[in-house]
Design an enzyme around this catalytic site. Structure first.
Site, PDB file in Angstrom:
ATOM      1  N   TYR A 141      38.242  56.319  31.676  1.00 52.70           N
ATOM      2  CA  TYR A 141      38.936  55.068  31.988  1.00 52.70           C
ATOM      3  C   TYR A 141      38.198  54.259  33.058  1.00 52.70           C
ATOM      4  O   TYR A 141      38.313  53.042  33.100  1.00 52.70           O
ATOM      5  CB  TYR A 141      40.349  55.363  32.503  1.00 52.70           C
ATOM      6  CG  TYR A 141      41.420  55.407  31.447  1.00 52.70           C
ATOM      7  CD1 TYR A 141      41.283  56.210  30.313  1.00 52.70           C
ATOM      8  CD2 TYR A 141      42.590  54.663  31.596  1.00 52.70           C
ATOM      9  CE1 TYR A 141      42.279  56.270  29.368  1.00 52.70           C
ATOM     10  CE2 TYR A 141      43.591  54.716  30.651  1.00 52.70           C
ATOM     11  CZ  TYR A 141      43.440  55.512  29.538  1.00 52.70           C
ATOM     12  OH  TYR A 141      44.436  55.568  28.602  1.00 52.70           O
ATOM     13  N   LYS A 192      37.310  69.489  25.991  1.00 53.42           N
ATOM     14  CA  LYS A 192      36.520  69.460  24.764  1.00 53.42           C
ATOM     15  C   LYS A 192      35.177  70.084  25.128  1.00 53.42           C
ATOM     16  O   LYS A 192      34.113  69.459  24.984  1.00 53.42           O
ATOM     17  CB  LYS A 192      36.403  68.010  24.258  1.00 53.42           C
ATOM     18  CG  LYS A 192      35.805  67.866  22.870  1.00 53.42           C
ATOM     19  CD  LYS A 192      36.717  68.334  21.742  1.00 53.42           C
ATOM     20  CE  LYS A 192      36.003  68.273  20.404  1.00 53.42           C
ATOM     21  NZ  LYS A 192      36.781  68.849  19.287  1.00 53.42           N
ATOM     22  N   ASP A 224      41.759  68.951  20.471  1.00 47.95           N
ATOM     23  CA  ASP A 224      42.248  68.797  19.090  1.00 47.95           C
ATOM     24  C   ASP A 224      43.256  69.888  18.757  1.00 47.95           C
ATOM     25  O   ASP A 224      44.322  69.636  18.189  1.00 47.95           O
ATOM     26  CB  ASP A 224      41.080  68.765  18.083  1.00 47.95           C
ATOM     27  CG  ASP A 224      40.071  69.888  18.278  1.00 47.95           C
ATOM     28  OD1 ASP A 224      40.137  70.623  19.290  1.00 47.95           O
ATOM     29  OD2 ASP A 224      39.193  70.035  17.398  1.00 47.95           O
ATOM     30  N   ASP A 248      46.526  60.788  28.316  1.00 52.97           N
ATOM     31  CA  ASP A 248      47.200  59.608  27.766  1.00 52.97           C
ATOM     32  C   ASP A 248      47.711  59.926  26.363  1.00 52.97           C
ATOM     33  O   ASP A 248      48.873  59.659  26.026  1.00 52.97           O
ATOM     34  CB  ASP A 248      46.206  58.443  27.725  1.00 52.97           C
ATOM     35  CG  ASP A 248      46.803  57.175  27.137  1.00 52.97           C
ATOM     36  OD1 ASP A 248      47.947  56.848  27.504  1.00 52.97           O
ATOM     37  OD2 ASP A 248      46.142  56.533  26.304  1.00 52.97           O
ATOM     38  N   ASP A 252      51.867  61.070  24.975  1.00 49.67           N
ATOM     39  CA  ASP A 252      52.649  60.347  23.960  1.00 49.67           C
ATOM     40  C   ASP A 252      53.168  61.318  22.897  1.00 49.67           C
ATOM     41  O   ASP A 252      54.312  61.220  22.449  1.00 49.67           O
ATOM     42  CB  ASP A 252      51.803  59.264  23.274  1.00 49.67           C
ATOM     43  CG  ASP A 252      51.948  57.899  23.930  1.00 49.67           C
ATOM     44  OD1 ASP A 252      52.180  57.859  25.155  1.00 49.67           O
ATOM     45  OD2 ASP A 252      51.831  56.871  23.226  1.00 49.67           O
TER      46      ASP A 252
HETATM   47  C1  IPM Z   1      50.024  54.976  29.969  1.00 52.17           C
HETATM   48  C2  IPM Z   1      49.573  53.720  29.296  1.00 52.17           C
HETATM   49  C3  IPM Z   1      48.426  53.112  30.059  1.00 52.17           C
HETATM   50  C4  IPM Z   1      47.296  54.118  30.058  1.00 52.17           C
HETATM   51  C5  IPM Z   1      47.943  51.726  29.588  1.00 52.17           C
HETATM   52  C6  IPM Z   1      49.069  50.730  29.526  1.00 52.17           C
HETATM   53  C7  IPM Z   1      46.804  51.207  30.412  1.00 52.17           C
HETATM   54  O1  IPM Z   1      49.253  53.974  27.972  1.00 52.17           O
HETATM   55  O2  IPM Z   1      50.424  54.901  31.153  1.00 52.17           O
HETATM   56  O3  IPM Z   1      49.995  56.030  29.337  1.00 52.17           O
HETATM   57  O4  IPM Z   1      46.505  54.158  29.097  1.00 52.17           O
HETATM   58  O5  IPM Z   1      47.193  54.897  31.001  1.00 52.17           O
HETATM   59 MG    MG Z   2      49.732  55.945  27.312  1.00 55.01          MG
END
Ligand code: IPM
Ligand code: MG
Length: 360
Positions: A141, A192, A224, A248, A252
Site C-alpha cells: 500500500y 506468500k 491462497d 484487506d 472482507d
Molecule cells: C479497508 C478499505 C480501505 C483499505 C480502502 C478504502 C482504502 O478497504 O479499510 O479495508 O484498502 O484499507
Molecule cells: Mg478493505
C-alpha cells in the site's frame, strides 16, 4: 477527565452510520459519566468537495490532537475519475500513515442471532470468533517506487513495491502475539513465502518471535490457502496476522462469515494505543442516503474505542450488550435479515441500541 473524540463521517453511508454511533456514544456518556467531547471534521470526497483535497490540514491537526477518532467511510463514484494522489481513499490512508496507526484489529465474531444470515451453514460458523491483525501502514500500500510509467516502446507499465522492514514486521508481530496470548493462544501468520521474498522475511521473523511466546502456538499459511480455509473451516482460526493487502482481502472474507460486513468493527492503533476506529465496510454509495445502511459496525467500533483507547471497558461492554439485545429483539437491517424477517432502517436500529443501552 475529558475524552476528546474526533468524528469523521466521510462519504456515502458514512454520515448516516456515524450519526447513529454518536447517539450511542452520547447515551453512554450520560450513563457512565465519560466526559466525552465530540467534534467533527471533513475527510474523503466530502473534504475534496469543500477544500480540494481528501485530507485537509485542519482535519489532520484535529486528528493528531484528539484522544481517539471515529471514522465512517470514504469514497464513491463521484470521485472515481480523480487522480490517485487526491482520491478520497488517500484521506484514509493519509490518516493511517501520519498517525502511525500500524496495528489494525479486525474481529470477526458471529452473533448467534445471525447464524442464518451467514452465507455459510450454521454449523460451519456458529461460535465463530476470529481476530485478524492486519499491518496497516506499510507493505504494498505504501511501498516506493510506485506509479504508472511509459516504457521506451510507448507501452504503459504500472508498478508497486511490496516491502517490509524487519522493525515493521516485529511491531505488528508483537501486537498479534500479545492478542493471541490474551485470547485462545493460537496465531496463524499468513504469507506468500513460496513466491515473495518479503514474506520469506515475514515468516522468519514470526518464527524468531515465537520463542518469546512459548504459550502461543504459531502456524503459517499461504494466503491462497488461508482464503480457502476461511470459507471451508473458519473455526480453526483464533488470531491471524498478515500484511496490509492480504489483510484487506481476508478481512472482507471473514466479515461475510459473520452474516454481513455491516457487523464488523475495527481498531487501528499506534504504538501508544491511540486509535482510529471504523467499520470494516466501505461507503456503499449504492444505498447512501436511503436509511438502509447497518449502523452496528460503527456502533461496535465506538465500543472498541471506549475499550482500547479510552479505557472505559464497562461502557464498551454495555454497548456490545445493547447490540446483542436489539438482535435478540429481532431488529434487522436489510443486510442481516434472513428468513423473511422484517427490516428496519438505519435510524430505527440506532435508536433501538440507544434505548437498550439506557435501559440495560
Ligand atoms: C479497508 C478499505 C480501505 C483499505 C480502502 C478504502 C482504502 O478497504 O479499510 O479495508 O484498502 O484499507
Ligand atoms: Mg478493505
Amino acid at each position: 477527565m475529558t475524552h476528546n473524540i474526533l468524528v469523521l463521517p466521510g462519504d456515502g453511508i458514512g454520515p448516516e452510520i456515524v450519526t447513529e454511533a454518536e447517539k450511542v456514544l452520547q447515551a453512554a456518556d450520560v450513563k457512565f459519566n465519560l466526559g466525552l467531547n465530540i467534534t467533527s471534521a471533513l475527510v474523503g470526497g466530502s473534504a475534496i468537495d469543500v477544500t480540494g483535497g481528501p485530507l485537509p490540514e485542519a482535519t489532520l491537526d484535529a486528528a493528531k490532537a484528539a484522544d481517539a477518532i471515529l471514522l465512517g467511510a470514504v469514497g464513491g463514484p463521484k470521485w472515481d475519475g480523480l487522480d490517485m494522489a487526491i482520491r478520497p481513499e488517500k484521506g484514509l490512508l493519509g490518516l493511517r500513515s501520519n498517525l502511525k496507526l500500524f496495528g489494525n484489529l479486525r474481529p470477526a465474531i458471529l452473533y448467534p442471532q445471525l447464524a442464518d444470515a451467514s452465507s455459510l451453514k450454521p454449523e460451519i460458523v456458529s461460535g465463530l470468533d476470529i481476530l485478524i491483525v492486519r499491518e496497516l501502514t506499510g507493505g504494498i500500500y505504501f511501498g516506493q517506487p510506485r506509479g504508472i510509467r511509459v516504457l521506451d516502446n510507448g507501452e504503459r507499465q504500472g508498478y508497486n513495491t511490496y516491502i517490509y522492514a524487519e522493525s515493521e514486521i516485529r511491531r505488528i508481530g508483537k501486537v498479534a502475539f500479545e492478542a493471541a496470548r490474551a485470547r485462545g493462544g493460537k496465531l496463524c501468520s499468513v504469507d506468500k513465502a513460496n513466491v515473495l521474498e518479503v514474506t520469506v522475511l515475514w515468516r522468519e521473523i514470526m518464527d524468531e518471535m515465537a520463542t518469546d511466546y512459548p504459550d502461543v502456538e504459531l502456524s503459517h499459511m499461504y494466503v491462497d490457502n488461508a482464503a480457502m480455509q476461511l470459507v471451508r473451516a473458519p473455526k480453526q482460526f483464533d488470531v491471524m496476522v498478515t500484511g496490509n493487502m492480504f489483510g484487506d482481502i481476508l478481512s472482507d472474507a471473514a466479515a461475510m462469515l459473520t452474516g454481513s460486513i455491516g457487523m464488523l468493527p475495527s481498531a487501528s492503533l499506534d504504538e501508544a494505543g491511540k486509535g482510529m476506529y471504523e467499520p470494516c465496510h466501505g461507503s456503499a454509495p449504492d444505498i447512501a442516503g436511503q436509511g438502509k445502511a447497518n449502523p452496528l459496525a460503527t456502533i461496535l467500533s465506538a465500543a472498541m474505542m471506549l475499550r482500547y483507547t479510552l479505557n472505559e471497558g464497562a461502557a464498551a461492554d454495555a454497548i456490545e450488550t445493547a447490540v446483542s439485545v436489539v438482535l435478540d429483539q429481532g431488529l434487522r437491517t436489510a443486510d442481516i435479515s434472513a428468513n423473511g424477517m422484517q427490516t428496519v432502517d438505519t435510524k430505527t436500529m440506532g435508536d433501538a441500541v440507544v434505548s437498550a443501552l439506557v435501559n440495560g
